[in-house]
Write an enzyme that holds these catalytic residues in place. Structure first.
Site, mmCIF file in Angstrom:
data_model
loop_
_atom_site.group_PDB
_atom_site.id
_atom_site.type_symbol
_atom_site.label_atom_id
_atom_site.label_comp_id
_atom_site.label_asym_id
_atom_site.label_seq_id
_atom_site.Cartn_x
_atom_site.Cartn_y
_atom_site.Cartn_z
ATOM 1 N N GLU A 33 0.863 -1.194 0.000
ATOM 2 C CA GLU A 33 0.000 0.000 0.000
ATOM 3 C C GLU A 33 0.891 1.232 0.000
ATOM 4 O O GLU A 33 1.774 1.365 0.839
ATOM 5 C CB GLU A 33 -0.908 -0.030 1.245
ATOM 6 C CG GLU A 33 -1.626 1.268 1.553
ATOM 7 C CD GLU A 33 -2.574 1.742 0.446
ATOM 8 O OE1 GLU A 33 -3.442 0.972 0.046
ATOM 9 O OE2 GLU A 33 -2.396 2.889 -0.013
ATOM 10 N N GLY A 39 -7.659 2.445 2.699
ATOM 11 C CA GLY A 39 -8.082 2.952 1.394
ATOM 12 C C GLY A 39 -9.005 4.155 1.471
ATOM 13 O O GLY A 39 -9.061 4.857 2.480
ATOM 14 N N ILE A 187 -22.307 10.908 -3.335
ATOM 15 C CA ILE A 187 -21.426 11.814 -2.580
ATOM 16 C C ILE A 187 -22.091 13.180 -2.461
ATOM 17 O O ILE A 187 -22.117 13.784 -1.381
ATOM 18 C CB ILE A 187 -20.038 11.926 -3.268
ATOM 19 C CG1 ILE A 187 -19.332 10.576 -3.205
ATOM 20 C CG2 ILE A 187 -19.192 13.027 -2.622
ATOM 21 C CD1 ILE A 187 -17.916 10.561 -3.757
ATOM 22 N N ASP A 313 -13.198 -1.255 -6.919
ATOM 23 C CA ASP A 313 -13.450 -0.124 -7.823
ATOM 24 C C ASP A 313 -12.594 -0.132 -9.090
ATOM 25 O O ASP A 313 -12.993 0.427 -10.105
ATOM 26 C CB ASP A 313 -13.167 1.207 -7.099
ATOM 27 C CG ASP A 313 -14.271 1.571 -6.116
ATOM 28 O OD1 ASP A 313 -15.105 0.705 -5.812
ATOM 29 O OD2 ASP A 313 -14.278 2.726 -5.650
ATOM 30 N N HIS A 445 -41.120 -5.586 19.307
ATOM 31 C CA HIS A 445 -41.889 -4.341 19.364
ATOM 32 C C HIS A 445 -41.414 -3.505 20.541
ATOM 33 O O HIS A 445 -41.222 -4.050 21.617
ATOM 34 C CB HIS A 445 -43.377 -4.670 19.549
ATOM 35 C CG HIS A 445 -44.238 -3.459 19.675
ATOM 36 N ND1 HIS A 445 -44.528 -2.656 18.594
ATOM 37 C CD2 HIS A 445 -44.865 -2.903 20.744
ATOM 38 C CE1 HIS A 445 -45.301 -1.660 18.996
ATOM 39 N NE2 HIS A 445 -45.520 -1.779 20.297
HETATM 40 P P1 NAI Z 1 -22.267 9.193 -8.809
HETATM 41 O O1 NAI Z 1 -22.016 8.480 -10.075
HETATM 42 O O2 NAI Z 1 -23.098 8.580 -7.739
HETATM 43 O O3 NAI Z 1 -22.947 10.620 -9.145
HETATM 44 C C1 NAI Z 1 -22.355 11.584 -9.992
HETATM 45 C C2 NAI Z 1 -23.445 12.522 -10.519
HETATM 46 O O4 NAI Z 1 -22.824 13.618 -11.202
HETATM 47 C C3 NAI Z 1 -24.372 11.841 -11.518
HETATM 48 O O5 NAI Z 1 -25.696 11.967 -11.080
HETATM 49 C C4 NAI Z 1 -24.082 12.600 -12.828
HETATM 50 O O6 NAI Z 1 -25.233 12.733 -13.630
HETATM 51 C C5 NAI Z 1 -23.600 13.959 -12.328
HETATM 52 N N1 NAI Z 1 -22.745 14.696 -13.289
HETATM 53 C C6 NAI Z 1 -21.721 14.205 -14.036
HETATM 54 N N2 NAI Z 1 -21.163 15.194 -14.781
HETATM 55 C C7 NAI Z 1 -21.834 16.347 -14.496
HETATM 56 C C8 NAI Z 1 -21.723 17.714 -14.927
HETATM 57 N N3 NAI Z 1 -20.782 18.136 -15.792
HETATM 58 N N4 NAI Z 1 -22.601 18.626 -14.430
HETATM 59 C C9 NAI Z 1 -23.544 18.243 -13.521
HETATM 60 N N5 NAI Z 1 -23.677 16.976 -13.072
HETATM 61 C C10 NAI Z 1 -22.836 16.026 -13.545
HETATM 62 O O7 NAI Z 1 -20.810 9.595 -8.273
HETATM 63 P P2 NAI Z 1 -20.332 10.172 -6.864
HETATM 64 O O8 NAI Z 1 -21.460 10.764 -6.106
HETATM 65 O O9 NAI Z 1 -19.171 11.038 -7.197
HETATM 66 O O10 NAI Z 1 -19.842 8.867 -6.094
HETATM 67 C C11 NAI Z 1 -18.757 8.084 -6.633
HETATM 68 C C12 NAI Z 1 -18.850 6.632 -6.212
HETATM 69 O O11 NAI Z 1 -18.642 6.493 -4.825
HETATM 70 C C13 NAI Z 1 -20.200 6.032 -6.547
HETATM 71 O O12 NAI Z 1 -20.010 4.843 -7.247
HETATM 72 C C14 NAI Z 1 -20.830 5.757 -5.215
HETATM 73 O O13 NAI Z 1 -21.597 4.584 -5.223
HETATM 74 C C15 NAI Z 1 -19.631 5.658 -4.264
HETATM 75 N N6 NAI Z 1 -20.045 6.147 -2.950
HETATM 76 C C16 NAI Z 1 -20.875 5.397 -2.181
HETATM 77 C C17 NAI Z 1 -21.338 5.853 -0.964
HETATM 78 C C18 NAI Z 1 -22.284 5.026 -0.167
HETATM 79 O O14 NAI Z 1 -22.435 3.865 -0.457
HETATM 80 N N7 NAI Z 1 -22.964 5.573 0.818
HETATM 81 C C19 NAI Z 1 -20.915 7.148 -0.434
HETATM 82 C C20 NAI Z 1 -20.094 7.875 -1.331
HETATM 83 C C21 NAI Z 1 -19.669 7.371 -2.540
#
Ligand code: NAI
Length: 471
Positions: A33, A39, A187, A313, A445
């Site tokens: 790492e 990570g 996010i 990822d 409950h």
């Molecule tokens: P995401 O793919 O969930 O969302 C990105 C968003 O940005 C999309 O809705 C897209 O349409 C929009 N977008 C893209 N280009 C754009 C632009 N030029 N202008 C405006 N909007 C635009 O990606 P995110 O939120 O960055 O998360 C990344 C990864 O991390 C995801 O795969 C997610 O599952 C993972 N993650 C999971 C969490 C959880 O399980 N609680 C928490 C945080 C992240």
């Protein structure tokens, strides 16, 4: 040259769990790492965000204290201390992982690794320069996407990496007054929840026609309403084109429903997805097959080179910490010649907003697209005793079952503890349980879980605390 049965590159939740399981199965294992163990999830992702969300939620609840017969005066928050607590939680968990790596007698190398051939890994620093592995497992994760939007590198424009793991940011003692978030994905909405709870003016600019576009439509509509009620401004169908600096502020230019718009903000968070992290991973002109930056693997996590595997990822379509861990454990079993122990078909997705959101298996839209006939049961949590006690009545639990067989195919939840309750529904899906089998369980409950009983009973129009369905 040191020889190993398995060399794991990357000590995120995928890599370190794979290394530990491989060691438990008797493989002589090395783990490499370049940064800190844990990570993105532990150092710059799930754990720090959830720690901050917890502070945000507690702070927001003080506004309702009178209702519970409690008095607080002059409630305030200390942004620097919130960051400090987040750092303490991360350090505690990190040292736990470091101990586990030692206890399992895994050789740990804290440096960068580069794969030179099917069995050779070169280390950037240390006494050993090259390691030999019968097998190599790539678990190098992902980094925030930075598409070529002009102005993305201006000062004050950050990704979740800087917000959560940059000491210069963590040391600032005040929350920005306003933040514009590009991207209404996972996010984006989690940070909107944290920042708006502390009174920061939040604006979300999302390119698609709704936030959380991959989630159940009803969930994204509900969350959008809740966030707007809390003062979050949401622009959908809004594509960001460029960022500029003007009068000490950042200006975001975007096109919303074909009209040019601009909004200025003190800070901008870019949350528009993550891309595979393969920088410097291969040397000597050696590589494995890649597709749009991702490493290509088969169902056994094997890349185009037989001795090299990839999980998480860097290769998976679903970028979630628990998916990476599950794949890592399965890969370790496969490499050790054993049957993988985890079913990877039902992957729960959780969003730690308030209320929490969770989803597993098919949604109504997906069932329709795939031509799968489904029936649904739904329970609104305003009829759930525990939700009323906690003043958390908004929300629902929805369960989908196959029209003919009654087998549970999916569930979507938006309620308190949704991220815990969803595991019960995952268990049902993985084991092919039917509506009646899930309804046959006594749930204590008063608990939020009772909502599951009501939702599954509603599939047959038999929920006790719901108006009867037409039969
Ligand atoms: P995401 O793919 O969930 O969302 C990105 C968003 O940005 C999309 O809705 C897209 O349409 C929009 N977008 C893209 N280009 C754009 C632009 N030029 N202008 C405006 N909007 C635009 O990606 P995110 O939120 O960055 O998360 C990344 C990864 O991390 C995801 O795969 C997610 O599952 C993972 N993650 C999971 C969490 C959880 O399980 N609680 C928490 C945080 C992240």
């Amino acid at each position: 040259m040191k020889q190993y049965q398995l060399i794991v590159i990357g000590a995120g939740p995928g890599g370190y769990e794979a290394a530990i399981r491989a060691a438990q199965l008797g493989l002589h294992t090395a783990l490499i790492e370049r940064r800190q163990v844990g990570g993105t999830c532990l150092n710059r992702g799930c754990i720090p965000t959830k720690t901050m969300l917890h502070s945000a939620q507690l702070y927001k609840e003080t506004a309702h204290f009178e209702l519970f017969g409690l008095h607080t005066e002059n409630t305030s928050f200390d942004w620097a201390k919130i960051h400090q607590r987040k750092n303490d939680v991360v350090s505690k968990l990190r040292s736990g992982i470091e101990q586990l790596i030692k206890a399992n007698k895994i050789d740990f190398f804290n440096t960068s690794a580069s794969i030179l051939s099917p069995h050779e890994v070169q280390l950037e620093q240390g006494e050993e320069t090259t390691l030999y592995g019968d097998n190599i497992l790539i678990a190098t994760g992902s980094v925030p996407s930075r598409p070529p939007i002009p102005g993305l590198d201006l000062p004050g424009v950050v990704t979740s990496d800087e917000l959560l793991d940059d000491p210069s940011y963590a040391q600032t003692d005040s929350l920005p007054k306003e933040i514009l978030i590009i991207g209404g994905g996972v996010i984006g909405v989690e940070f909107a929840s944290v920042f708006s709870s502390f009174g920061c003016k939040v604006t979300i600019v999302e390119a698609l026609d709704r936030i959380l576009s991959t989630m159940d439509r009803e969930i994204s509509q509900n969350l959008s309403m809740i966030l707007k009620k809390r003062g979050v401004e949401i622009h959908t169908g809004a594509m960001v084109e460029r960022l500029e600096q003007s009068d000490g502020k950042l200006v975001c230019h975007f096109t919303e429903k074909e009209k040019p718009q601009q909004i200025s903000s003190q800070q901008i968070l870019v949350a528009i997805g993550r891309r595979a992290n393969t920088q410097g991973l291969f040397g000597n002109d050696f590589s494995v097959e890649m597709e749009r930056g991702h490493i290509v693997t088969d169902e056994s996590f094997r890349t185009s080179v037989d001795s090299i595997y990839a999980i998480g990822d860097v290769s998976a379509k679903i970028q979630l910490a628990h998916m990476a861990s599950a794949q890592g454990i399965c890969a370790a079993h496969i490499i050790a010649g054993k049957v993988p122990p985890i079913n990877l078909q039902a992957v729960p997705g959780c969003i730690y907003t308030d209320p929490e959101i969770a989803s597993v298996g098919l949604s109504e839209d997906e069932a329709k697209k795939q031509g799968i006939p489904v029936k649904k049961g739904k329970f609104i949590m305003s009829g759930n005793g525990r939700s009323i006690i906690d003043e958390q009545e908004r929300g629902f639990i929805k369960v989908l079952a196959h029209q003919d067989t009654d087998v549970i195919l999916g569930a979507q939840l938006m309620c308190s503890r949704a991220t815990d309750i969803v595991s019960e529904l995952s268990t049902a899906i993985v084991n092919g349980l039917t509506v009646d089998q899930l309804a046959a369980v006594i749930r204590p409950h008063p608990t939020f879980c009772e909502g599951v009983t009501e939702a599954v009973e509603d599939v047959h129009g038999m929920a006790i605390h719901l108006a009867p369905k037409k039969r």
